[in-house]
Scaffold this active site. Structure first.
Site, PDB file in Angstrom:
ATOM      1  N   ASP A  71      -9.316  67.922  81.809  1.00  0.00           N
ATOM      2  CA  ASP A  71      -8.183  67.119  81.339  1.00  0.00           C
ATOM      3  C   ASP A  71      -8.602  65.682  81.087  1.00  0.00           C
ATOM      4  OD1 ASP A  71      -8.385  67.102  84.319  1.00  0.00           O
ATOM      5  OD2 ASP A  71      -6.796  65.612  84.157  1.00  0.00           O
ATOM      6  N   ASP A 101     -14.984  60.123  80.260  1.00  0.00           N
ATOM      7  CA  ASP A 101     -14.257  60.651  81.429  1.00  0.00           C
ATOM      8  C   ASP A 101     -13.472  61.892  81.069  1.00  0.00           C
ATOM      9  OD1 ASP A 101     -13.084  60.910  83.914  1.00  0.00           O
ATOM     10  OD2 ASP A 101     -11.696  59.248  83.655  1.00  0.00           O
ATOM     11  N   GLU A 133      -7.099  66.734  87.054  1.00  0.00           N
ATOM     12  CA  GLU A 133      -7.745  65.780  87.955  1.00  0.00           C
ATOM     13  C   GLU A 133      -7.118  64.407  87.811  1.00  0.00           C
ATOM     14  OE1 GLU A 133     -10.642  62.611  89.095  1.00  0.00           O
ATOM     15  OE2 GLU A 133      -9.726  63.024  87.139  1.00  0.00           O
ATOM     16  N   GLU A 161     -18.592  62.729  87.391  1.00  0.00           N
ATOM     17  CA  GLU A 161     -17.851  61.553  86.926  1.00  0.00           C
ATOM     18  C   GLU A 161     -18.849  60.493  86.439  1.00  0.00           C
ATOM     19  OE1 GLU A 161     -14.739  60.980  86.515  1.00  0.00           O
ATOM     20  OE2 GLU A 161     -13.661  62.466  87.718  1.00  0.00           O
ATOM     21  N   HIS A 347     -10.361  55.410  80.145  1.00  0.00           N
ATOM     22  CA  HIS A 347      -8.931  55.057  80.128  1.00  0.00           C
ATOM     23  C   HIS A 347      -8.649  53.843  79.248  1.00  0.00           C
ATOM     24  CE1 HIS A 347      -8.186  57.202  84.273  1.00  0.00           C
ATOM     25  NE2 HIS A 347      -9.017  57.867  83.485  1.00  0.00           N
TER      26      HIS A 347
END
Length: 373
Positions: A71, A101, A133, A161, A347
């Site tokens: 996700d 990510d 996640e 990650e 993000h």
């Protein structure tokens, strides 16, 4: 398929957290099965999304897990200069939501699968790809619960990650919760006839601030920045108009905890303050949204030494962000973080990963395979 080609396919699936993920799961499953991997799709309780677990090599022998999530966070923020769900290459940069990510890690691992499948593995390499996640590691606990039927207890789990391909041994635990306070509406000229939910919730907000200040005084774990547990109010919603007594107010809280501290326990003083509102006529609902434990892998752990050898870089003691690694460790599996990209790019609009970072990660995975052979 090359890692960049695979990344292009993965970015093309808008697998936003909290939404169905059947398309990306089906593509990855087909790809893995085409290379001889034993693949198990593990539907979650939501009914519209699944985890994926695959094994390359002998199932009956302890091996290693390569773990990542499918996700991504939404891409609705302004500032994107191209379609976030279509990979765009510009020199060495590959732009797209999830490129760093963490679909970059997934792409590098999948690109290494043909090489792994051709190796005479004596220890298996497992792939554990999870969902949701980004909502607080909600998907992977369901997969971890099924591991005893899927494989022998692994020797370790590598969570990919973004870390600049430097292994990381520790991170804080995290929990999130939502408080909803309901009072009684009315005209603002008659406050005596209503129950102001915003006024009521300020007692809990004040307690949150007091607790945050107290936590900053210790205990300390100096590998982290900041070196103490923390607590904050993240969102606050309530009220309709200035002349209406607000009958509902909602606040969301986040806690981050150093090793040895359950992040959920940091909410206890807030819950006490919230429960004190009930005798005053308010309805109070406290809901825990998500939680995962801290990661703390010893410096002399075999998994830390292995990643140091595979990457050629001494593992880093700790980072501030959280991952699924603590959940694997709580299940009795040593875990460590190591993946391509920089968390600082995640993000954000125009998220990107470097092509060289993908290749470095693929090389690390193939080196792990040679160790298992």
């Amino acid at each position: 398929m090359q890692a960049i080609e695979i990344l292009e396919r993965l970015v093309g699936f808008p697998s936003v957290v909290g939404t169905p993920n059947g398309e990306i799961v089906a593509w990855i499953r087909h790809y893995l099965q085409s290379h001889g991997a034993v693949v198990t799709e593990l539907p979650g309780p939501e009914g519209d999304r699944s985890n994926l677990f695959a094994t390359i090599g002998p199932k009956e022998t302890p091996g290693y897990i390569l773990s990542g999530h499918m996700d991504v966070v939404p891409a609705a923020e302004s500032g994107w200069t191209s379609d976030p769900f279509r990979l765009r290459a510009e020199a060495d940069r590959l732009y797209g939501r999830g490129a760093t990510d963490m679909k970059g890690f997934l792409a590098a691992v999948l690109a290494a699968v043909p090489a792994l499948a051709a190796m005479p593995l004596r220890q298996p390499v497992h792939l554990a790809f999870s969902y949701d996640e980004e909502a607080g590691c909600r998907g992977v606990p369901h997969m971890i619960a099924r591991l005893p039927e899927l494989c022998v207890t692994p020797l370790g789990a590598i969570i990919g990650e973004p870390s600049g391909m430097r292994a990381i041994r520790a991170h804080k635990g995290k929990a999130a919760a939502r408080l909803t306070v309901k009072g009684r509406s009315g005209h603002s000229s008659r406050p005596d006839q209503g129950l102001n939910a915003i006024h009521a919730i300020t007692d809990v907000l004040a307690r949150a601030r007091t607790e945050a200040e107290r936590l900053a005084c210790g205990p300390f774990e100096h590998v982290f920045e900041p070196p103490y547990s923390s607590l904050q109010v993240g969102t606050l919603k309530g009220g309709q108009a200035v002349n209406i007594i607000p009958d509902t107010c909602e606040a969301e809280f986040e806690a981050r905890a150093i090793s040895g501290v359950d992040p959920v326990t940091l909410f206890a003083p807030l819950r006490v303050a919230a429960e004190a509102l009930s005798p005053l006529g308010f309805q109070v609902e406290w809901r825990e949204l998500s939680a995962y434990p801290a990661l703390s892998l010893a410096a002399d752990a075999p998994l830390a030494a292995l990643l140091g050898e595979l990457t050629g870089i001494e593992p880093l003691a700790a980072v501030s962000y959280g991952t699924e690694a603590g959940l694997f460790q709580r299940a009795g599996i040593d875990a460590i973080i190591c993946g391509p990209g920089d968390i600082g790019r995640a993000h954000k609009p125009d998220e990107f990963i470097l092509a060289g970072e993908l290749l470095a990660c693929q090389a690390m995975v193939e080196a792990l395979g040679r160790r298992c052979a």
